[in-house]
Design a protein around this motif. Structure first.
Motif, PDB file in Angstrom:
ATOM      1  N   GLY A 122       0.809  -1.219   0.000  1.00  0.00           N
ATOM      2  CA  GLY A 122       0.000   0.000   0.000  1.00  0.00           C
ATOM      3  C   GLY A 122       0.836   1.259   0.000  1.00  0.00           C
ATOM      4  N   LEU A 123       0.134   2.394   0.027  1.00  0.00           N
ATOM      5  CA  LEU A 123       0.818   3.681  -0.045  1.00  0.00           C
ATOM      6  C   LEU A 123       0.505   4.599   1.133  1.00  0.00           C
ATOM      7  CD1 LEU A 123       0.423   4.340  -3.870  1.00  0.00           C
ATOM      8  CD2 LEU A 123       2.530   3.754  -2.645  1.00  0.00           C
ATOM      9  N   VAL A 124      -0.748   4.595   1.593  1.00  0.00           N
ATOM     10  CA  VAL A 124      -1.118   5.480   2.697  1.00  0.00           C
ATOM     11  C   VAL A 124      -2.051   4.756   3.663  1.00  0.00           C
ATOM     12  CG1 VAL A 124      -0.865   7.585   1.322  1.00  0.00           C
ATOM     13  CG2 VAL A 124      -3.121   6.494   1.505  1.00  0.00           C
ATOM     14  N   TYR A 125      -2.140   5.290   4.867  1.00  0.00           N
ATOM     15  CA  TYR A 125      -3.039   4.746   5.873  1.00  0.00           C
ATOM     16  C   TYR A 125      -4.474   4.802   5.357  1.00  0.00           C
ATOM     17  CZ  TYR A 125      -5.105   3.793  10.421  1.00  0.00           C
ATOM     18  OH  TYR A 125      -5.800   3.225  11.452  1.00  0.00           O
ATOM     19  N   GLY A 126      -5.174   3.683   5.479  1.00  0.00           N
ATOM     20  CA  GLY A 126      -6.531   3.596   4.954  1.00  0.00           C
ATOM     21  C   GLY A 126      -6.639   2.684   3.754  1.00  0.00           C
ATOM     22  N   ASP A 127      -5.511   2.407   3.084  1.00  0.00           N
ATOM     23  CA  ASP A 127      -5.547   1.450   1.971  1.00  0.00           C
ATOM     24  C   ASP A 127      -6.010   0.079   2.464  1.00  0.00           C
ATOM     25  OD1 ASP A 127      -4.654   3.287   0.104  1.00  0.00           O
ATOM     26  OD2 ASP A 127      -2.560   2.632   0.167  1.00  0.00           O
ATOM     27  N   PHE A 128      -5.489  -0.342   3.618  1.00  0.00           N
ATOM     28  CA  PHE A 128      -5.780  -1.653   4.187  1.00  0.00           C
ATOM     29  C   PHE A 128      -6.201  -1.487   5.646  1.00  0.00           C
ATOM     30  CE2 PHE A 128      -1.798  -2.506   1.522  1.00  0.00           C
ATOM     31  CZ  PHE A 128      -2.510  -2.713   0.353  1.00  0.00           C
ATOM     32  N   ASP A 129      -6.895  -2.506   6.163  1.00  0.00           N
ATOM     33  CA  ASP A 129      -7.208  -2.498   7.591  1.00  0.00           C
ATOM     34  C   ASP A 129      -6.976  -3.889   8.176  1.00  0.00           C
ATOM     35  OD1 ASP A 129      -9.379  -4.066   6.834  1.00  0.00           O
ATOM     36  OD2 ASP A 129     -10.880  -2.511   7.204  1.00  0.00           O
ATOM     37  N   GLY A 130      -7.140  -3.980   9.487  1.00  0.00           N
ATOM     38  CA  GLY A 130      -6.864  -5.230  10.171  1.00  0.00           C
ATOM     39  C   GLY A 130      -7.744  -6.378   9.720  1.00  0.00           C
ATOM     40  N   VAL A 142       0.850 -13.890   5.009  1.00  0.00           N
ATOM     41  CA  VAL A 142       0.642 -12.446   4.880  1.00  0.00           C
ATOM     42  C   VAL A 142       1.993 -11.733   4.911  1.00  0.00           C
ATOM     43  CG1 VAL A 142      -0.389 -10.390   5.922  1.00  0.00           C
ATOM     44  CG2 VAL A 142      -1.640 -12.563   5.948  1.00  0.00           C
ATOM     45  N   ALA A 143       2.191 -10.838   3.950  1.00  0.00           N
ATOM     46  CA  ALA A 143       3.391 -10.000   3.893  1.00  0.00           C
ATOM     47  C   ALA A 143       2.944  -8.539   3.859  1.00  0.00           C
ATOM     48  CB  ALA A 143       4.217 -10.329   2.649  1.00  0.00           C
ATOM     49  N   LEU A 144       3.558  -7.700   4.673  1.00  0.00           N
ATOM     50  CA  LEU A 144       3.169  -6.289   4.741  1.00  0.00           C
ATOM     51  C   LEU A 144       4.386  -5.391   4.762  1.00  0.00           C
ATOM     52  CD1 LEU A 144       1.015  -4.025   5.234  1.00  0.00           C
ATOM     53  CD2 LEU A 144       1.383  -4.410   7.691  1.00  0.00           C
ATOM     54  N   ASP A 145       4.379  -4.414   3.853  1.00  0.00           N
ATOM     55  CA  ASP A 145       5.302  -3.282   3.948  1.00  0.00           C
ATOM     56  C   ASP A 145       4.596  -2.244   4.795  1.00  0.00           C
ATOM     57  OD1 ASP A 145       6.691  -0.862   3.569  1.00  0.00           O
ATOM     58  OD2 ASP A 145       7.456  -1.539   1.640  1.00  0.00           O
ATOM     59  N   VAL A 146       5.166  -1.909   5.949  1.00  0.00           N
ATOM     60  CA  VAL A 146       4.449  -1.114   6.949  1.00  0.00           C
ATOM     61  C   VAL A 146       4.257   0.348   6.550  1.00  0.00           C
ATOM     62  CG1 VAL A 146       6.367  -0.249   8.374  1.00  0.00           C
ATOM     63  CG2 VAL A 146       4.186  -0.903   9.458  1.00  0.00           C
ATOM     64  N   GLN A 147       4.898   0.802   5.476  1.00  0.00           N
ATOM     65  CA  GLN A 147       4.765   2.209   5.090  1.00  0.00           C
ATOM     66  C   GLN A 147       3.307   2.668   5.091  1.00  0.00           C
ATOM     67  OE1 GLN A 147       6.684   4.638   1.595  1.00  0.00           O
ATOM     68  NE2 GLN A 147       4.913   3.545   0.751  1.00  0.00           N
ATOM     69  N   CYS A 148       2.430   1.830   4.528  1.00  0.00           N
ATOM     70  CA  CYS A 148       1.040   2.248   4.362  1.00  0.00           C
ATOM     71  C   CYS A 148       0.250   2.248   5.664  1.00  0.00           C
ATOM     72  CB  CYS A 148       0.345   1.373   3.334  1.00  0.00           C
ATOM     73  SG  CYS A 148       0.289  -0.377   3.798  1.00  0.00           S
ATOM     74  N   MET A 149       0.820   1.735   6.732  1.00  0.00           N
ATOM     75  CA  MET A 149       0.158   1.813   8.030  1.00  0.00           C
ATOM     76  C   MET A 149       0.666   3.007   8.838  1.00  0.00           C
ATOM     77  SD  MET A 149      -1.623  -0.727   7.262  1.00  0.00           S
ATOM     78  CE  MET A 149      -2.713  -0.691   8.681  1.00  0.00           C
ATOM     79  N   LEU A 150       1.730   3.643   8.371  1.00  0.00           N
ATOM     80  CA  LEU A 150       2.327   4.773   9.088  1.00  0.00           C
ATOM     81  C   LEU A 150       2.114   6.116   8.385  1.00  0.00           C
ATOM     82  CD1 LEU A 150       5.827   3.288  10.099  1.00  0.00           C
ATOM     83  CD2 LEU A 150       3.652   3.096  11.313  1.00  0.00           C
ATOM     84  N   ARG A 151       2.017   6.094   7.054  1.00  0.00           N
ATOM     85  CA  ARG A 151       1.964   7.347   6.297  1.00  0.00           C
ATOM     86  C   ARG A 151       0.511   7.821   6.162  1.00  0.00           C
ATOM     87  NH1 ARG A 151       5.059   8.312   0.579  1.00  0.00           N
ATOM     88  NH2 ARG A 151       3.547   6.807  -0.202  1.00  0.00           N
ATOM     89  N   ASP A 163       2.855   6.500  14.318  1.00  0.00           N
ATOM     90  CA  ASP A 163       2.934   5.107  14.744  1.00  0.00           C
ATOM     91  C   ASP A 163       1.632   4.368  14.412  1.00  0.00           C
ATOM     92  OD1 ASP A 163       3.894   2.790  15.864  1.00  0.00           O
ATOM     93  OD2 ASP A 163       3.670   3.454  17.946  1.00  0.00           O
ATOM     94  N   TRP A 164       1.760   3.061  14.205  1.00  0.00           N
ATOM     95  CA  TRP A 164       0.615   2.191  13.920  1.00  0.00           C
ATOM     96  C   TRP A 164       0.035   1.737  15.259  1.00  0.00           C
ATOM     97  CZ3 TRP A 164       1.255  -3.355  11.441  1.00  0.00           C
ATOM     98  CH2 TRP A 164      -0.018  -3.885  11.200  1.00  0.00           C
ATOM     99  N   GLU A 165      -1.116   2.295  15.624  1.00  0.00           N
ATOM    100  CA  GLU A 165      -1.675   2.056  16.945  1.00  0.00           C
ATOM    101  C   GLU A 165      -2.000   0.585  17.191  1.00  0.00           C
ATOM    102  OE1 GLU A 165      -4.998   4.597  17.636  1.00  0.00           O
ATOM    103  OE2 GLU A 165      -3.807   6.449  17.620  1.00  0.00           O
ATOM    104  N   GLU A 166      -2.382  -0.131  16.141  1.00  0.00           N
ATOM    105  CA  GLU A 166      -2.808  -1.525  16.308  1.00  0.00           C
ATOM    106  C   GLU A 166      -1.699  -2.534  15.985  1.00  0.00           C
ATOM    107  OE1 GLU A 166      -7.488  -1.642  15.374  1.00  0.00           O
ATOM    108  OE2 GLU A 166      -6.268  -1.044  13.649  1.00  0.00           O
ATOM    109  N   LYS A 167      -0.468  -2.080  16.003  1.00  0.00           N
ATOM    110  CA  LYS A 167       0.639  -2.936  15.568  1.00  0.00           C
ATOM    111  C   LYS A 167       0.727  -4.231  16.376  1.00  0.00           C
ATOM    112  CE  LYS A 167       3.782  -0.197  18.432  1.00  0.00           C
ATOM    113  NZ  LYS A 167       4.753   0.908  18.424  1.00  0.00           N
ATOM    114  N   PHE A 177       7.446  -9.171   7.192  1.00  0.00           N
ATOM    115  CA  PHE A 177       7.144  -7.784   7.583  1.00  0.00           C
ATOM    116  C   PHE A 177       8.326  -6.910   7.234  1.00  0.00           C
ATOM    117  CE2 PHE A 177       7.054  -4.303  10.690  1.00  0.00           C
ATOM    118  CZ  PHE A 177       5.753  -3.833  10.531  1.00  0.00           C
ATOM    119  N   LYS A 178       8.064  -5.850   6.463  1.00  0.00           N
ATOM    120  CA  LYS A 178       9.158  -4.982   6.004  1.00  0.00           C
ATOM    121  C   LYS A 178       8.972  -3.550   6.474  1.00  0.00           C
ATOM    122  CE  LYS A 178      10.931  -1.914   2.952  1.00  0.00           C
ATOM    123  NZ  LYS A 178      10.413  -0.565   2.629  1.00  0.00           N
TER     124      LYS A 178
END
Length: 293
Positions: A122-130, A142-151, A163-167, A177-178
């Motif tokens: 993803g690219l920004v917060y909101g692209d994906f959810d839990g 599951v593989a996640l690049d965390v950028q989209c959970m922080l930006r 920060d990703w509150e639900e990390k 996890f990258k």
């Protein structure tokens, strides 16, 4: 019979306006799904790409025409669009402005195929959810690049990292996890990348990859390994992390962590020497390893 893939790369395409430190502007159809999709397919694994955009704004079939992957796509009211202003020649310092945000991804939208790994690019917060991660984890890794959970896109359209509150809730779902060094510090408060990797693993991520402009680090709870980047120039710096992570995931389907780390670091070193997504082959990377590693 459902189609079967090794990896499905999932994320929005983006209309990017990249402005270098000398003021030269270049419009490109990019996004993490582009760099990751090409890198996975070029690494020889069976690759599916699922992206979203407004089809009146972007021709994704043309964009992925030379990718050795099967393309699937869904409609979004708006196409993600980002203006990247780079301030240094090495592209390490930049200011990002949002010019459009994609609709959120839902699991039921994904193509009805089997895949061993769901790679969320993803690219920004909101692209994906839990919920999306939970549903994917019931069907594959599951593989996640965390950028989209922080930006996050702020009210003034600037893009800021938080920060990703639900990390701690969702990291245990992550097989791969990258993060980059700066994002790792946001997540953990630690500047030491090795210590950050250990903390993220302690929170539940099974394999942690941390990228830096000098090296790539991988940690699985047992071995903490690093491999140096050896790019001879940085003309293709954009997409570095996405390429690295996709290469790592691809290699891990058949190789151990040490071999996967070497492969993905050589892959990104080679990719950074040419602008655009990686369009070589796995053999090109193996040849690069023989010459430089």
């Amino acid at each position: 019979m459902e189609k079967k893939y090794d990896v499905m790369v999932i994320g929005p395409v983006s209309i990017d306006y990249n402005i270098d430190y000398q003021g030269n502007e270049r419009r490109e159809i990019g996004g993490a799904v582009v760099a990751s999709g090409y890198a996975a397919a070029g690494s020889g694994v069976r690759t599916a790409i699922y992206c979203k955009m407004n089809e009146e704004e972007v021709d994704v079939q043309e964009r992925f025409a030379d990718a050795a992957a099967d393309l699937y796509w869904g409609h979004s009211a708006h196409t993600c669009s980002i203006r990247n202003q780079y301030f240094t020649a090495d592209k390490e310092k930049r200011q990002c402005t949002s010019m459009g945000v994609c609709d959120p991804f839902r699991f039921e939208e994904l193509p009805k195929v089997q895949t061993d790994v769901y790679h969320f690019a993803g690219l920004v917060y909101g692209d994906f959810d839990g919920s999306l991660f939970e549903q994917a984890s019931a069907h594959g890794k599951v593989a996640l690049d965390v950028q989209c959970m922080l930006r996050h896109v702020e009210e003034d359209k600037s893009m800021m990292f938080h920060d990703w509150e639900e990390k701690k809730k969702y990291l245990p779902l992550m097989d791969y996890f990258k993060t980059d060094a700066a994002e790792a510090e946001i997540l953990t408060g630690l500047t030491d990348r090795a210590e950050a990797a250990r903390m993220i693993h302690d929170w539940g991520a099974k394999e942690v990859v941390i990228t830096h402009n000098t090296e790539v680090l991988a940690y699985d709870g047992r071995d903490l390994l690093t491999c140096p980047i050896k790019a001879r120039n940085l003309s293709g710096r954009t997409g570095r992390g996405d390429t690295t992570f996709a290469g790592y995931i691809a290699a891990r389907q058949t190789q151990d962590i040490e071999q996967a780390l070497l492969y993905c670091t050589a892959l990104v070193s080679l990719k950074m020497e040419t602008p655009g997504p990686y369009k070589g082959t796995r053999q090109d990377v193996l040849d690069y390893i023989k010459e430089f590693y």
